[in-house]
Design an enzyme around this catalytic site. Structure first.
Site, PDB file in Angstrom:
ATOM      1  N   LYS A  18       0.834  -1.219   0.000  1.00  0.00           N
ATOM      2  CA  LYS A  18       0.000   0.000   0.000  1.00  0.00           C
ATOM      3  C   LYS A  18       0.863   1.260   0.000  1.00  0.00           C
ATOM      4  O   LYS A  18       0.656   2.165  -0.804  1.00  0.00           O
ATOM      5  CB  LYS A  18      -0.926   0.024   1.238  1.00  0.00           C
ATOM      6  CG  LYS A  18      -1.854  -1.154   1.366  1.00  0.00           C
ATOM      7  CD  LYS A  18      -2.745  -1.033   2.600  1.00  0.00           C
ATOM      8  CE  LYS A  18      -2.008  -1.094   3.927  1.00  0.00           C
ATOM      9  NZ  LYS A  18      -1.332  -2.370   4.224  1.00  0.00           N
ATOM     10  N   ARG A  93      -9.934   0.823   8.181  1.00  0.00           N
ATOM     11  CA  ARG A  93      -9.494  -0.535   8.475  1.00  0.00           C
ATOM     12  C   ARG A  93     -10.524  -1.300   9.286  1.00  0.00           C
ATOM     13  O   ARG A  93     -10.258  -2.446   9.678  1.00  0.00           O
ATOM     14  CB  ARG A  93      -8.239  -0.459   9.319  1.00  0.00           C
ATOM     15  CG  ARG A  93      -6.984  -0.728   8.590  1.00  0.00           C
ATOM     16  CD  ARG A  93      -5.880  -0.384   9.554  1.00  0.00           C
ATOM     17  NE  ARG A  93      -4.762  -1.224   9.377  1.00  0.00           N
ATOM     18  CZ  ARG A  93      -3.607  -0.779   8.884  1.00  0.00           C
ATOM     19  NH1 ARG A  93      -3.462   0.446   8.492  1.00  0.00           N
ATOM     20  NH2 ARG A  93      -2.609  -1.602   8.797  1.00  0.00           N
ATOM     21  N   ARG A 132      11.971  -5.516   4.835  1.00  0.00           N
ATOM     22  CA  ARG A 132      11.706  -4.093   4.593  1.00  0.00           C
ATOM     23  C   ARG A 132      12.626  -3.183   5.408  1.00  0.00           C
ATOM     24  O   ARG A 132      12.877  -3.415   6.571  1.00  0.00           O
ATOM     25  CB  ARG A 132      10.254  -3.773   4.963  1.00  0.00           C
ATOM     26  CG  ARG A 132       9.964  -2.287   4.929  1.00  0.00           C
ATOM     27  CD  ARG A 132       8.512  -1.964   4.955  1.00  0.00           C
ATOM     28  NE  ARG A 132       7.861  -2.389   6.191  1.00  0.00           N
ATOM     29  CZ  ARG A 132       6.564  -2.254   6.407  1.00  0.00           C
ATOM     30  NH1 ARG A 132       5.791  -1.736   5.470  1.00  0.00           N
ATOM     31  NH2 ARG A 132       6.037  -2.654   7.538  1.00  0.00           N
ATOM     32  N   ARG A 164      11.241  -1.285  10.986  1.00  0.00           N
ATOM     33  CA  ARG A 164      10.144  -0.953  11.889  1.00  0.00           C
ATOM     34  C   ARG A 164      10.071  -1.966  13.028  1.00  0.00           C
ATOM     35  O   ARG A 164      10.231  -3.156  12.804  1.00  0.00           O
ATOM     36  CB  ARG A 164       8.824  -0.972  11.090  1.00  0.00           C
ATOM     37  CG  ARG A 164       8.416   0.402  10.637  1.00  0.00           C
ATOM     38  CD  ARG A 164       7.282   0.401   9.676  1.00  0.00           C
ATOM     39  NE  ARG A 164       6.081  -0.315  10.115  1.00  0.00           N
ATOM     40  CZ  ARG A 164       4.948  -0.338   9.425  1.00  0.00           C
ATOM     41  NH1 ARG A 164       4.865   0.316   8.277  1.00  0.00           N
ATOM     42  NH2 ARG A 164       3.902  -1.011   9.851  1.00  0.00           N
ATOM     43  N   ARG A 175      -0.411  -8.895  13.420  1.00  0.00           N
ATOM     44  CA  ARG A 175      -0.985  -7.893  12.503  1.00  0.00           C
ATOM     45  C   ARG A 175      -1.849  -8.573  11.440  1.00  0.00           C
ATOM     46  O   ARG A 175      -2.909  -8.066  11.068  1.00  0.00           O
ATOM     47  CB  ARG A 175       0.139  -7.088  11.828  1.00  0.00           C
ATOM     48  CG  ARG A 175       0.681  -5.991  12.720  1.00  0.00           C
ATOM     49  CD  ARG A 175       2.030  -5.495  12.268  1.00  0.00           C
ATOM     50  NE  ARG A 175       2.046  -4.883  10.964  1.00  0.00           N
ATOM     51  CZ  ARG A 175       3.158  -4.680  10.255  1.00  0.00           C
ATOM     52  NH1 ARG A 175       4.327  -5.044  10.728  1.00  0.00           N
ATOM     53  NH2 ARG A 175       3.092  -4.107   9.088  1.00  0.00           N
TER      54      ARG A 175
HETATM   55  P1  AP5 Z   1       4.876  -1.586   1.822  1.00  0.00           P
HETATM   56  O1  AP5 Z   1       4.574  -0.742   0.637  1.00  0.00           O
HETATM   57  O2  AP5 Z   1       5.637  -0.969   2.944  1.00  0.00           O
HETATM   58  O3  AP5 Z   1       3.534  -2.303   2.318  1.00  0.00           O
HETATM   59  P2  AP5 Z   1       2.314  -1.762   3.182  1.00  0.00           P
HETATM   60  O4  AP5 Z   1       1.095  -2.405   2.634  1.00  0.00           O
HETATM   61  O5  AP5 Z   1       2.358  -0.263   3.260  1.00  0.00           O
HETATM   62  O6  AP5 Z   1       2.691  -2.424   4.568  1.00  0.00           O
HETATM   63  P3  AP5 Z   1       2.567  -1.846   6.037  1.00  0.00           P
HETATM   64  O7  AP5 Z   1       3.332  -2.770   6.937  1.00  0.00           O
HETATM   65  O8  AP5 Z   1       2.920  -0.383   6.086  1.00  0.00           O
HETATM   66  O9  AP5 Z   1       1.058  -2.014   6.293  1.00  0.00           O
HETATM   67  P4  AP5 Z   1       0.354  -2.062   7.619  1.00  0.00           P
HETATM   68  O10 AP5 Z   1      -1.021  -1.942   7.146  1.00  0.00           O
HETATM   69  O11 AP5 Z   1       0.620  -3.215   8.480  1.00  0.00           O
HETATM   70  O12 AP5 Z   1       1.022  -0.860   8.464  1.00  0.00           O
HETATM   71  P5  AP5 Z   1       0.633   0.665   8.717  1.00  0.00           P
HETATM   72  O13 AP5 Z   1       1.854   1.464   8.761  1.00  0.00           O
HETATM   73  O14 AP5 Z   1      -0.471   1.078   7.828  1.00  0.00           O
HETATM   74  O15 AP5 Z   1       5.675  -2.877   1.284  1.00  0.00           O
HETATM   75  C1  AP5 Z   1       6.196  -3.831   2.189  1.00  0.00           C
HETATM   76  C2  AP5 Z   1       7.597  -4.285   1.723  1.00  0.00           C
HETATM   77  O16 AP5 Z   1       7.477  -5.003   0.505  1.00  0.00           O
HETATM   78  C3  AP5 Z   1       8.578  -3.135   1.439  1.00  0.00           C
HETATM   79  O17 AP5 Z   1       9.869  -3.534   1.799  1.00  0.00           O
HETATM   80  C4  AP5 Z   1       8.468  -2.939  -0.090  1.00  0.00           C
HETATM   81  O18 AP5 Z   1       9.676  -2.431  -0.644  1.00  0.00           O
HETATM   82  C5  AP5 Z   1       8.172  -4.361  -0.555  1.00  0.00           C
HETATM   83  N1  AP5 Z   1       7.273  -4.406  -1.717  1.00  0.00           N
HETATM   84  C6  AP5 Z   1       6.212  -3.590  -1.953  1.00  0.00           C
HETATM   85  N2  AP5 Z   1       5.590  -3.950  -3.104  1.00  0.00           N
HETATM   86  C7  AP5 Z   1       6.271  -5.033  -3.579  1.00  0.00           C
HETATM   87  C8  AP5 Z   1       6.123  -5.866  -4.706  1.00  0.00           C
HETATM   88  N3  AP5 Z   1       5.135  -5.653  -5.609  1.00  0.00           N
HETATM   89  N4  AP5 Z   1       6.998  -6.905  -4.872  1.00  0.00           N
HETATM   90  C9  AP5 Z   1       8.004  -7.113  -3.979  1.00  0.00           C
HETATM   91  N5  AP5 Z   1       8.197  -6.337  -2.895  1.00  0.00           N
HETATM   92  C10 AP5 Z   1       7.342  -5.328  -2.675  1.00  0.00           C
HETATM   93  O19 AP5 Z   1       0.047   0.564  10.191  1.00  0.00           O
HETATM   94  C11 AP5 Z   1       0.894   0.239  11.293  1.00  0.00           C
HETATM   95  C12 AP5 Z   1       0.054   0.089  12.531  1.00  0.00           C
HETATM   96  O20 AP5 Z   1      -0.599   1.346  12.829  1.00  0.00           O
HETATM   97  C13 AP5 Z   1      -1.096  -0.930  12.451  1.00  0.00           C
HETATM   98  O21 AP5 Z   1      -0.657  -2.235  12.744  1.00  0.00           O
HETATM   99  C14 AP5 Z   1      -2.067  -0.377  13.484  1.00  0.00           C
HETATM  100  O22 AP5 Z   1      -1.663  -0.711  14.792  1.00  0.00           O
HETATM  101  C15 AP5 Z   1      -1.910   1.129  13.329  1.00  0.00           C
HETATM  102  N6  AP5 Z   1      -2.882   1.673  12.353  1.00  0.00           N
HETATM  103  C16 AP5 Z   1      -2.619   2.232  11.136  1.00  0.00           C
HETATM  104  N7  AP5 Z   1      -3.745   2.602  10.519  1.00  0.00           N
HETATM  105  C17 AP5 Z   1      -4.772   2.281  11.367  1.00  0.00           C
HETATM  106  C18 AP5 Z   1      -6.176   2.394  11.289  1.00  0.00           C
HETATM  107  N8  AP5 Z   1      -6.800   2.904  10.219  1.00  0.00           N
HETATM  108  N9  AP5 Z   1      -6.901   1.954  12.349  1.00  0.00           N
HETATM  109  C19 AP5 Z   1      -6.320   1.438  13.435  1.00  0.00           C
HETATM  110  N10 AP5 Z   1      -4.985   1.278  13.576  1.00  0.00           N
HETATM  111  C20 AP5 Z   1      -4.225   1.710  12.535  1.00  0.00           C
HETATM  112 MG    MG Z   2       2.608   1.150   4.813  1.00  0.00          MG
END
Ligand code: AP5
Ligand code: MG
Length: 225
Positions: A18, A93, A132, A164, A175
């Site tokens: 994402k 979410r 990552r 992270r 997660r």
């Molecule tokens: P990346 O692009 O970083 O993936 P992502 O989907 O953004 O993964 P996240 O870990 O950021 O998602 P998340 O939803 O768990 O965390 P968030 O920060 O939103 O890609 C991942 C890796 O793969 C990278 O190394 C990239 O280079 C590689 N990659 C990407 N595309 C690729 C491809 N096509 N092929 C190969 N490699 C690839 O949330 C963190 C925490 O915050 C949550 O756990 C929760 O506690 C809280 N939180 C956030 N939003 C909310 C909400 N709305 N409600 C409640 N809690 C929330």
């Molecule tokens: Mg992300």
């Protein structure tokens, strides 16, 4: 160009890509990338009250409560730079967040254009998160799929990369569980509203971007930059 604004939601499991895709699409279409995860991490780093609250949940791999998260998004989407639209990454979410977002947008006279569900199997998610590396400027790298030019250093700003805390294997599993418990149900919710678009998230990042751009072009959204 279809209309004056474009409001996109990026859905998908943790590590589905994402953030990577939102970053590219935001630059090409000239609209802000809003990641609730990034907002929480910034607050944790700055030691704010919101950051301390969010950290209690993030460290356990759990979602931050809706009442904390919704308010942050409401104030962010009211900022001036959101006038021509925005990309929401990681919000909504939960079904409650999805309904609250609709109320906020309704008050602004706006609506969601599309919900892109980036689909990646669980095994790939775990591999992606364990490799990552992040930069504080927002760039994301991977030890196998997106290597920086100089190991451990960001191509864009030259700062040192870091991993992270919530990418530890046991937190990743939690997660994913939380994703299936609370987030996966909103796929059906948006499908029922005719807004859901499945994007195959398994090819390399550039290819996934092409798939998203193809959809946006076919839907009448032209690039702005
Ligand atoms: P990346 O692009 O970083 O993936 P992502 O989907 O953004 O993964 P996240 O870990 O950021 O998602 P998340 O939803 O768990 O965390 P968030 O920060 O939103 O890609 C991942 C890796 O793969 C990278 O190394 C990239 O280079 C590689 N990659 C990407 N595309 C690729 C491809 N096509 N092929 C190969 N490699 C690839 O949330 C963190 C925490 O915050 C949550 O756990 C929760 O506690 C809280 N939180 C956030 N939003 C909310 C909400 N709305 N409600 C409640 N809690 C929330
Ligand atoms: Mg992300």
């Amino acid at each position: 160009m279809k209309g004056e604004s474009m409001i996109l939601i990026l859905l998908g499991a943790p590590g589905s890509g994402k953030g990577t895709q939102a970053g590219v699409i935001s630059e090409r279409y000239g609209i802000p990338h809003i990641s609730t995860g990034d907002i929480f991490r910034k607050n944790i780093k700055e030691g704010t009250q919101l950051g301390r609250k969010a950290k209690e949940y993030i460290d356990k791999g759990l979602l931050v409560p809706d009442e904390v998260t919704n308010g942050i998004v409401e104030s962010r989407i009211l900022e001036n730079d959101c006038g021509e639209g925005f990309i929401l990454d990681g919000y909504p979410r939960t079904t409650d967040q999805a309904q609250v977002l609709e109320t906020y947008l309704g008050k602004m006279g706006k609506s969601i254009d599309a919900v892109l569900n980036i689909d990646v199997p669980d095994e790939q998610v775990v591999e992606r998160l364990s490799g990552r590396f992040m930069c504080r400027c927002g760039e994301t790298y991977h030890t196998a799929y997106k290597k920086p030019e100089v190991e451990g250093i960001c191509n864009k700003c030259g700062k040192e990369l870091y991993q992270r805390d919530d990418d530890k294997p046991e937190t990743v599993i939690e997660r994913l569980r939380e994703y299936y418990r609370k987030t996966a149900p909103i796929i059906d919710y948006y499908n029922g509203k005719g807004l859901l678009v499945r994007i195959d998230g398994t090819p390399m990042p550039d290819k996934v971007t092409e798939l998203i751009e193809k959809f946006l072009e076919e839907s009448g959204y032209g690039t702005r930059r």
